[in-house]
Design an enzyme around this catalytic site. Structure first.
Site, PDB file in Angstrom:
ATOM      1  N   HIS A  90       0.746  -1.253   0.054  1.00 41.30           N
ATOM      2  CA  HIS A  90      -0.135  -0.020  -0.124  1.00 41.30           C
ATOM      3  C   HIS A  90       0.921   1.082  -0.006  1.00 41.30           C
ATOM      4  O   HIS A  90       0.428   2.259   0.423  1.00 41.30           O
ATOM      5  CB  HIS A  90      -0.952   0.063   1.253  1.00 41.30           C
ATOM      6  CG  HIS A  90      -1.968  -1.126   1.317  1.00 41.30           C
ATOM      7  ND1 HIS A  90      -3.153  -1.248   0.481  1.00 41.30           N
ATOM      8  CD2 HIS A  90      -2.049  -2.313   1.758  1.00 41.30           C
ATOM      9  CE1 HIS A  90      -3.848  -2.257   0.968  1.00 41.30           C
ATOM     10  NE2 HIS A  90      -3.054  -3.118   1.358  1.00 41.30           N
ATOM     11  N   ASN A 164     -10.082  -3.028   2.094  1.00 40.76           N
ATOM     12  CA  ASN A 164      -9.723  -2.970   0.635  1.00 40.76           C
ATOM     13  C   ASN A 164     -11.075  -2.702  -0.228  1.00 40.76           C
ATOM     14  O   ASN A 164     -12.254  -2.749   0.482  1.00 40.76           O
ATOM     15  CB  ASN A 164      -9.105  -4.499   0.347  1.00 40.76           C
ATOM     16  CG  ASN A 164      -7.757  -4.553   0.740  1.00 40.76           C
ATOM     17  OD1 ASN A 164      -7.119  -3.682   1.030  1.00 40.76           O
ATOM     18  ND2 ASN A 164      -7.327  -5.799   1.198  1.00 40.76           N
TER      19      ASN A 164
END
Length: 734
Positions: A90, A164
């Site tokens: 990320h 997510n």
């Protein structure tokens, strides 16, 4: 800044302010014109362009630079240490501020957490979107999972949902996380590839780790290439718990459902955007917020009473499984809105840090084995990246009072005026808080069993839900998934890798495995296909429309169409042969002309949702002689986007672009007719006059008569995939 500009800025700040935005103001510096330059220790700097050095008396040459130059050394030292370790996963992300509100207290039967039950509250939030595989310098539109991490600054402390855009994950147990990340990241011998999973190691891992089969279906579907962060769902992924005032516990899954629907890019489009505008998603988010088209999500929960934990054919604590909505319905309880971009990227978006272990009273954990490991891992990684005092950073600190006996450590900011730093102490400072006064107390539960390394028996079914997902897709979504897996496996050089994953696919569907190809019948579930999330009311809010113009275009018509589209909050851009004034057709007085936002070579159709070509004989002749423009339209057609044209613009589509299988407005119709023809997302008419515009009150709905209304409806559908399914896109080179 002018007084008017300052007034406007103050109004905007007031309109988008939350308690967290106010909290951040004490750390914000706003430089003014002519404000003096200083060192970090406050000394004014006389020269920031020349290092202190020895120069001969007449200034003809300079000698060595002097180490005593504190100003020069500080400038270089600070630069050398500007970077902190990037996130392992990320790393590439962007974020924005906003707020969260529940509709009412309907969730009180599940939890006593005020953030989920008190409708009088407006809770500040910060949401960070991200890709997973690539580094900070990778592109936005890669095929990947997207992070959807929300920090709620509640009155009881910070609550983080570290989610997510896909509801499941690749692994069931956190102990496999290092293996998964090592496999998906660039291969260790050559650090290739960047920002994609199309390589040997990833497919080798998922081929040998069948629990990942369900997640692979999601990532290889259209979900892997979202059109916008604003058009993605968000999921908490893990199973958490809620506790109500009576002490009853429910298992819970968290969902965010976008107001604009769930939409994706086509793969060819994504590949091109990554080269044409690697920051496409970042820009899209800030553009929407700054134009007032605030991104919104409905917040929903799925709940299962503790007593029903074992009633399902799957383990509800398995992060590779969804809870089918037919078995566990969604309940919408609130709304999340993003309404403010960051003031500075690094201290806000880059330094924001999330922990799944950050919950507030009324919300708790389950025995989800992936969550158990994440609770340890996230806190640990923030210490590694930001230091032990990372929660004192402005973007991470709570808005509620903070007091404890934690002390010292690198980069400590808080100064505590007290002569005791322990409990118990003689002054009763920092006392524990009982549950009745808001203290966090874990739910008591009885546990017994054998200490061993194992998983429950229901964790062993890896393919039922992968098949359920595939069955639930629309025909065009299945075709895209097949193409995606074919693309990825074609980049695997080791035949062992390719063949092993074909064996995995065979467990999902024989026809899918055979060619990595077509149709299957079986059970389906709601909420898996993107078509299940089309907005109840069609909308074109924040959709980007390219208007292709050249000298001699019909500016009156263009203005009318543009006004209709922008009235529905679409964003229109004029694209011309030059970024300058473009002259309208003879007889139309627009002074020096209409200023084009971009020129044909600086932008591509991939960066827009639809194309409109106005009428005008001279203008259309110019377009017809420009190969770039012809490619613009053919490419948009190949990407299934809405296309509209009027008058001579229709002739351009028919005679120059030559769109196959499309019914266009026919020249044989009465001269100046404003009848509208819509075919496979292509909308055409003979003219669009002032009277046409007056009659065409914008209504975004199917079978509307007006040109602008019809065009708007086609845009609202995101893409005309029937064009692809019927083989029309294959007949056009783009």
């Amino acid at each position: 800044m002018s007084s008017i500009g300052q007034s406007v800025e103050k109004v905007i700040i007031t309109m988008t302010s939350t308690e967290k935005v106010v909290d951040l103001q004490r750390d914000i510096q706003e430089p003014r014109a002519n404000q003096p330059l200083t060192t970090d220790h406050g000394v004014k700097v006389a020269d920031t362009d020349n290092w202190l050095k020895i120069v001969d008396e007449d200034g003809s040459y300079s000698g060595p630079s002097l180490l005593e130059d504190q100003i020069g050394r500080e400038k270089i030292h600070r630069f050398d240490h500007e970077r902190i370790p990037e996130r392992v996963v990320h790393a590439r992300g962007t974020g924005a501020h906003g707020y969260f509100k529940v509709f009412d207290d309907r969730a009180s039967k599940y939890t006593f957490a005020p953030v989920l039950t008190d409708s009088s509250r407006t809770t500040p939030v910060f949401l960070r979107f991200s890709t997973v595989q690539g580094s900070r310098g990778s592109a936005d539109a890669v095929r990947d999972v997207r992070g959807f991490a929300v920090k709620f600054y509640t009155e009881e402390g910070n609550w983080d949902i570290v989610g997510n855009d896909i509801p499941v994950f690749f692994i069931q147990d956190a102990i496999k996380f290092p293996d998964f990340v090592h496999a998906v990241k660039p291969e260790p011998h050559n650090d290739v590839p960047q920002g994609q999973s199309a390589h040997n190691n990833f497919w080798d891992f998922v081929g040998l780790q069948p629990e990942s089969a369900h997640m692979v279906m999601w990532v290889m579907s259209d979900r892997g290439v979202p059109r916008s962060f604003r058009m993605m769902q968000g999921f908490g992924v893990n199973t958490f718990t809620l506790q109500n005032a009576a002490g009853q516990r429910h298992f819970v899954k968290f969902h965010f459902i976008p107001e604009l629907g769930v939409h994706s890019l086509l793969w060819d489009e994504a590949l091109k955007i990554n080269g044409q505008d690697p920051d496409f998603h970042r820009k899209d988010l800030s553009e929407a917020i700054e134009s007032g088209a605030y991104p919104k999500w409905k917040f929903a929960i799925q709940t299962i009473p503790e007593s029903r934990e074992h009633e399902f054919p799957f383990d509800i604590l398995d992060a590779t499984k969804v809870w089918p909505q037919e078995d566990v319905p969604l309940e919408e309880i609130g709304e999340l809105v993003l309404n403010r971009v960051v003031d500075e990227f690094f201290p806000e978006t880059e330094q924001v840090a999330f922990c799944t272990s950050h919950v507030v009273p009324g919300i708790g954990f389950s025995d989800d084995p992936l969550l158990q490991g994440r609770n340890f891992s996230y806190f640990d990684t923030q210490i590694s990246r930001l230091g032990i005092n990372w929660e004192e950073l402005p973007i991470n600190r709570p808005i509620c009072p903070v007091l404890n006996h934690n002390r010292d450590g690198k980069s400590r900011h808080r100064i505590v005026k007290s002569d005791v730093n322990y409990w118990p102490n003689r002054k009763d400072i920092g006392r524990p808080v009982p549950k009745e006064e808001g203290g966090y107390v874990e739910i008591a539960e009885r546990l017994n069993g054998i200490k061993t390394r194992a998983r429950g028996s229901k964790f062993k079914d890896h393919f039922t839900q992968a098949q359920l997902f595939y069955n639930s897709l629309a025909t065009y979504e299945k075709a895209h998934l097949v193409s995606a897996i074919g693309f990825e496996l074609s980049h695997c050089e080791d035949p062992v890798v390719y063949k092993s994953y074909i064996d995995v696919l065979n467990n999902i569907d024989f026809d899918l495995a055979k060619a990595v190809a077509v149709k299957v019948n079986g059970e389906k579930s709601k909420g898996l296909s993107q078509l299940d999330f089309l907005p109840k009311e069609p909308t074109i809010v924040s959709r980007r429309i390219a208007i292709l113009i050249s000298d001699g275009f019909n500016a009156v018509e263009m203005q009318a169409v543009r006004a209709a589209l922008t009235s529905a909050k679409a964003v229109c851009y004029l694209i011309g042969p030059r970024r300058n004034h473009i002259r309208p057709m003879t007889g139309q007085d627009f002074g020096p002309g209409v200023f084009a936002d971009h020129h044909f070579d600086s932008q591509r159709s991939t960066l827009f949702d639809a194309i409109y070509i106005p009428s005008g004989e001279e203008h259309v002749k110019t377009l017809a002689n420009n190969g770039r423009v012809v490619h613009w339209v053919r490419e948009a057609f190949g990407h299934c986007k809405a296309i509209a044209a009027v008058g001579e613009g229709v002739e351009f589509l028919r005679d120059v672009v030559r769109l196959p299988g499309i019914d266009l407005f026919a020249p044989s119709r009465a001269h100046g007719s404003d009848d509208v023809v819509a075919s496979y997302g292509v909308v055409t008419t003979g003219q669009y006059s002032i009277s046409s515009a007056v009659a065409d009150v914008l209504k975004i709905a199917p079978d509307t008569r007006g040109f602008a209304s019809n065009f708007a409806f086609q845009i609202s559908q995101h893409r005309c995939y029937e064009r692809e399914l019927d083989g029309l896109t294959e007949q056009v080179a783009f």
